[in-house]
Design an enzyme around this catalytic site. Sequence first.
Site, PDB file in Angstrom:
ATOM      1  N   HIS A 282       1.563  -1.432  -4.058  1.00  0.00           N
ATOM      2  CA  HIS A 282       1.643   0.015  -3.857  1.00  0.00           C
ATOM      3  C   HIS A 282       1.406   0.738  -5.182  1.00  0.00           C
ATOM      4  O   HIS A 282       0.364   1.344  -5.380  1.00  0.00           O
ATOM      5  CB  HIS A 282       3.023   0.335  -3.274  1.00  0.00           C
ATOM      6  CG  HIS A 282       3.182   1.721  -2.734  1.00  0.00           C
ATOM      7  ND1 HIS A 282       2.173   2.653  -2.714  1.00  0.00           N
ATOM      8  CD2 HIS A 282       4.259   2.332  -2.177  1.00  0.00           C
ATOM      9  CE1 HIS A 282       2.612   3.769  -2.183  1.00  0.00           C
ATOM     10  NE2 HIS A 282       3.875   3.601  -1.846  1.00  0.00           N
ATOM     11  N   HIS A 321     -10.054   1.045  -0.053  1.00  0.00           N
ATOM     12  CA  HIS A 321      -8.792   1.670   0.362  1.00  0.00           C
ATOM     13  C   HIS A 321      -8.595   1.418   1.849  1.00  0.00           C
ATOM     14  O   HIS A 321      -9.579   1.404   2.601  1.00  0.00           O
ATOM     15  CB  HIS A 321      -8.837   3.182   0.093  1.00  0.00           C
ATOM     16  CG  HIS A 321      -7.502   3.830   0.101  1.00  0.00           C
ATOM     17  ND1 HIS A 321      -6.891   4.247   1.266  1.00  0.00           N
ATOM     18  CD2 HIS A 321      -6.641   4.109  -0.908  1.00  0.00           C
ATOM     19  CE1 HIS A 321      -5.721   4.776   0.965  1.00  0.00           C
ATOM     20  NE2 HIS A 321      -5.534   4.698  -0.347  1.00  0.00           N
ATOM     21  N   ASP A 377      -6.710   4.857  -8.282  1.00  0.00           N
ATOM     22  CA  ASP A 377      -6.204   3.993  -9.348  1.00  0.00           C
ATOM     23  C   ASP A 377      -7.286   3.552 -10.327  1.00  0.00           C
ATOM     24  O   ASP A 377      -6.988   2.963 -11.359  1.00  0.00           O
ATOM     25  CB  ASP A 377      -5.546   2.750  -8.743  1.00  0.00           C
ATOM     26  CG  ASP A 377      -4.280   3.121  -8.005  1.00  0.00           C
ATOM     27  OD1 ASP A 377      -3.489   3.880  -8.576  1.00  0.00           O
ATOM     28  OD2 ASP A 377      -4.103   2.684  -6.860  1.00  0.00           O
TER      29      ASP A 377
END
Length: 442
Positions: A282, A321, A377
């Site tokens: 996460h 994703h 990210d």
Amino acid sequence: MGADVSQETAAASAGSAESLTVRDNRTGQEYDVPILDGTIRAADLAGIRTADEEPGVAVYDPGFVNTASCRSAITYIDGDKGILEYRGYPIEQLAENSTYLEVAYLLIHGELPTKDQYETWVHEITYHTFVHENIKTFMQGFRYDAHPMGMLLASVGALSTFYPESRNLTDTSIRHMQVVRMIAKMPTLGAWAFRHAQGKPYVYPDNELSYAGNFLAMLFKMSEQKFQADERLIRALEVLFILHADHEQNCSTNAVRSVGSSQVDPYSAVSAGIAALFGPLHGGANEAVLRMLRRIGSADKVPDFIDGVKNGKERLMGFGHRVYKNYDPRARIIKKAADDVFEVTGVNPLLKIALELEKIALEDEYFVKRRLYPNVDFYSGLIYEALGMPVSMFPVLFAIPRTSGWIAQWLEMIDDSEQKIARPRQIYTGERTRDYVAMDRR
Ligand SMILES: CC(C)(COP(=O)(O)OP(=O)(O)OC[C@H]1O[C@@H](n2cnc3c(N)ncnc32)[C@H](O)[C@@H]1OP(=O)(O)O)[C@@H](O)C(=O)NCCC(=O)NCCS
């Protein structure tokens, strides 16, 4: 003729003629299951059974990959189109024009604040940034090398002991107080966890600074009278905070809702969210991106690395994703924030490798076919590192802004009359009805 599974849902869907006809091939019986908002109710399937004494059909969905756990009016995502909206406002407009505290107000209250509402809100948050001195003593009790995320989750949980009235979930003014405290104190606790690892004295909040400016001061202030971070860094951090404020029913939000459904106080529920965010699947992907970039070493090694990814040797971290099958809208904004930060701090040498990776991957058929695009990210770790953050602080920098999303979702759940204590079913696969065997006979 079809049997209605639940009168309650049938009534609820009276306005919509949509339904699903399910034929149970064990019995030949057909059932009409109402479809409402593109979903059927799992409870409606419980009436599908072979005999009265047999259990009804249940849904098996590890990881909730196709289960809606709630109705929510907070965050909208369209992964195919790459859309992210908070309360209907596109993330791009909020990142361009808003502040983190205004976004926090929007998430929690559902509307953008008027000037007066905004000023009152900012004042309230600013004047609740201090924590009880015993929290400081508590934090100082951690080992010198304690992970800041472990310190954060423990100290947020500990706040519940300082505010026992927070267990009262029905009084809206008490609830409001906890909302303010939680958003206000998170940067203080996060910064102190950072200072602890460095063996440096904890810095008290400065009420004259902005939310992000004060956080940077608590992280980096030494002997100077007044710490004033570069405005470009403050703005970049503010944008990162806006981008991370909410992301609908992700793992940590689900943890907050699930734990909160027991009607525990909000500090305990949010500390469960922090615990979920601590996990590498996460909150840890940006750290994995940095490790990957370091391992690649230089831009000329990128083609070899990409070949390795295509041959299934490893994954291109920061790409792909579960929800976004298009460019993550946050990744575009973060790239711009990275440029602003590097203007102040100097360019992170890993950026060249990242840009080359992105360029090659976006043109390569392997990634195009699988709809793999950079996610949030891919660049955030580079920015955090440029700001002087060790990787252990990356999830803390995520938890601070996500607090407003967690709280908004928690409040929505508390007021949702359809919500019940989270208590999933299971498929039991173990032994049954065995006689106890004395130890000397095993
Ligand atoms: C985020 C992630 C877990 C989503 O996974 P998912 O939706 O379950 O997608 P899948 O794992 O089913 O992948 C679908 C296909 O794309 C490939 N794929 C997915 N992400 C990939 C990546 N980052 N690099 C290379 N290939 C990737 C898979 O190998 C699979 O290919 P196949 O069909 O040939 O088997 C995954 O994209 C990933 O591991 N990304 C890297 C980690 C990361 O950046 N995480 C942060 C998310 S915010």
